[in-house]
Design a protein around this motif. Sequence first.
Motif, short mmCIF file in Angstrom:
data_model
loop_
_atom_site.label_atom_id
_atom_site.label_comp_id
_atom_site.label_asym_id
_atom_site.label_seq_id
_atom_site.Cartn_x
_atom_site.Cartn_y
_atom_site.Cartn_z
N LEU A 17 0.63 -1.12 -0.05
CA LEU A 17 0.05 0.09 -0.18
C LEU A 17 0.73 1.08 -0.09
N GLN A 18 1.93 1.35 0.59
CA GLN A 18 2.92 2.44 0.69
C GLN A 18 3.20 3.13 -0.63
N ASN A 19 3.63 2.50 -1.68
CA ASN A 19 3.90 2.86 -3.01
C ASN A 19 2.80 2.14 -4.12
N MET A 20 1.56 1.48 -3.39
CA MET A 20 0.65 1.08 -4.37
C MET A 20 1.42 0.27 -5.39
N GLN A 21 2.17 -0.68 -5.10
CA GLN A 21 2.71 -1.56 -6.01
C GLN A 21 2.16 -3.04 -6.07
N MET A 22 2.17 -3.71 -6.86
CA MET A 22 1.92 -5.19 -6.97
C MET A 22 3.22 -5.95 -6.69
N VAL A 23 3.18 -6.52 -5.63
CA VAL A 23 4.25 -7.40 -5.17
C VAL A 23 4.20 -8.76 -5.24
N TYR A 24 2.89 -9.34 -5.65
CA TYR A 24 2.92 -10.57 -5.95
C TYR A 24 1.37 -10.86 -6.97
N ALA A 25 1.71 -11.68 -7.90
CA ALA A 25 0.41 -12.08 -8.88
C ALA A 25 0.90 -13.26 -9.42
N ASN A 26 -0.30 -14.23 -9.70
CA ASN A 26 0.01 -15.52 -10.22
C ASN A 26 -0.18 -15.34 -11.68
N GLU A 27 -0.02 -16.58 -12.29
CA GLU A 27 -0.12 -16.61 -13.88
C GLU A 27 -1.40 -16.02 -14.34
N LEU A 30 4.26 -4.73 -13.77
CA LEU A 30 3.25 -4.41 -13.08
C LEU A 30 3.57 -3.38 -12.07
N SER A 31 4.61 -4.05 -11.26
CA SER A 31 5.05 -3.50 -10.12
C SER A 31 5.62 -2.03 -10.31
N GLN A 32 6.29 -1.83 -11.50
CA GLN A 32 6.96 -0.41 -11.87
C GLN A 32 5.79 0.53 -11.93
N MET A 33 4.54 0.33 -12.42
CA MET A 33 3.55 0.96 -12.61
C MET A 33 3.13 1.82 -11.27
N GLY A 34 3.16 1.17 -10.26
CA GLY A 34 2.69 1.82 -9.06
C GLY A 34 1.25 2.10 -9.14
N VAL A 35 0.83 3.22 -8.79
CA VAL A 35 -0.61 3.66 -8.55
C VAL A 35 -1.19 3.84 -10.18
N LYS A 36 -0.29 4.00 -11.17
CA LYS A 36 -0.77 4.08 -12.57
C LYS A 36 -1.36 2.93 -13.09
N LEU A 37 -1.09 1.61 -12.22
CA LEU A 37 -1.72 0.34 -12.63
C LEU A 37 -3.18 0.56 -12.44
N PHE A 38 -3.78 1.10 -11.62
CA PHE A 38 -5.02 1.17 -11.46
C PHE A 38 -5.87 2.27 -12.48
N ASP A 39 -4.97 3.30 -12.80
CA ASP A 39 -5.30 4.39 -13.77
C ASP A 39 -5.51 3.92 -14.96
N LYS A 40 -4.47 2.92 -15.53
CA LYS A 40 -4.68 2.07 -16.63
C LYS A 40 -5.65 1.18 -16.82
N HIS A 57 -0.49 -4.25 3.42
CA HIS A 57 -0.41 -5.07 2.11
C HIS A 57 -2.01 -5.52 2.10
N VAL A 58 -2.21 -5.54 0.95
CA VAL A 58 -3.56 -5.99 0.57
C VAL A 58 -3.72 -7.25 -0.27
N ILE A 59 -4.44 -8.43 0.12
CA ILE A 59 -4.36 -9.54 -0.86
C ILE A 59 -5.79 -9.61 -1.35
N SER A 60 -5.94 -9.89 -2.83
CA SER A 60 -6.95 -10.07 -3.53
C SER A 60 -6.91 -11.12 -4.14
N LEU A 61 -8.36 -11.69 -4.40
CA LEU A 61 -8.57 -13.03 -5.31
C LEU A 61 -9.75 -12.45 -6.11
#
Length: 372
Positions: A36-46, A59-69, A128-132
């Motif tokens: 949450l601090q940097n709004m980065q995706m730190v894990y994702a499955n295939e 995806l991690s490098q996009m940070g908060v722009k991930l959600f904008d996109k 950290h937030v986990i999502s399914l």
Amino acid sequence: MKNEGHIINNDNVLGDIDLIQGIVDAAPGMLYVIELQNMQMVYANEKVLSLFGKTLEELSQMGVKLFDKFVFHEDRERFDAHISDLLSSEPGDVKELTFRLLNAAGRPTWVRTRRTIYKTDDHGKPTHVISLSQDVSREMELMELKAQLEEEKRLLKEEKQLEIFRAILSTQEEERQRISESLHNGLGQLLYGVKLNLSTLNTQLAAANPESFLETKQYTSQLLDEGIKETRRISHQLMPTVLNDFGIRAAIEDVCHKMEAKIMFSFDFEGLALLKPKYLELAVYRTVQELVLNIGKHAKATHAKITLKVKPHLIYINVCDNGVGFDINKNGYKGIGLRSIRDKISLLKGFMKVSSRAGRTEIDINIPISTK
């Protein structure tokens, strides 16, 4: 045996990382973790990487722009409100949201996401937030299709009701026109004749020409008798007294009797005592009356048969004649008075079937009797 990090320690189990990786890869959906601090995706499955067409690093490098996109613009406000609600929730609470993500091709994909706080710092602040997430695009398509079909059904129902309403208004207008013509051409002319004759009936005529006076007086009296008969006839058309006084059988036979000069009628009645309530009896009478009048106007028939059978839950009407018939495919219900009958039957939740050829026209009507 000893538990270490929720993993049973024996030789048949792989290391923690491999086991967890296997579990998340087998999960029935997209699993990812956001820091949450940097709004980065730190894990994702295939499944997540496949949806977006990117690597985890990208995806991690996009940070908060991930959600904008990737969050569909029409759903962004609900998405942000969902995240705010999650961050203010109690530990262990699970929040759910159905929204759209844009896939690698830029097309919206409906996902149903369940999120919870995965980690907190020493002060209990979420880190950290986990999502399914599960792809529910097909489900949403079916829901949209269902809603569309229901809307079409509603519109068709409204159109049908409007069509019935128009038919009823048209029938009422035709009835008013017929009554108006009967009053004007029948009763009105008789009363006008009475008025003219009364204007000549005076003492001078009586004294000068008694015979002419008596003739005029008698003729005026005849006109008044005709006026009384015409009044009764119009009244009978408006409210069939024979139906109230003698019942449905006598009323139908009376309608047919008036046309027996050119058409021979036969009858088949059964279970008429079951024909209740009164409005249903009147509806059946009017239906048969209109069908008989149609035969007289259009069929050029010499014989017709009226069948009326009433059972505890059903009214069956059959009217057939040996007339010239008509082309159903060409004329349908138009021009022969059947449309208003069909719409009345529809209002009673009944069904009407018409078959016609030269030498035989047959109309079958089924009307359910409600037991409520």
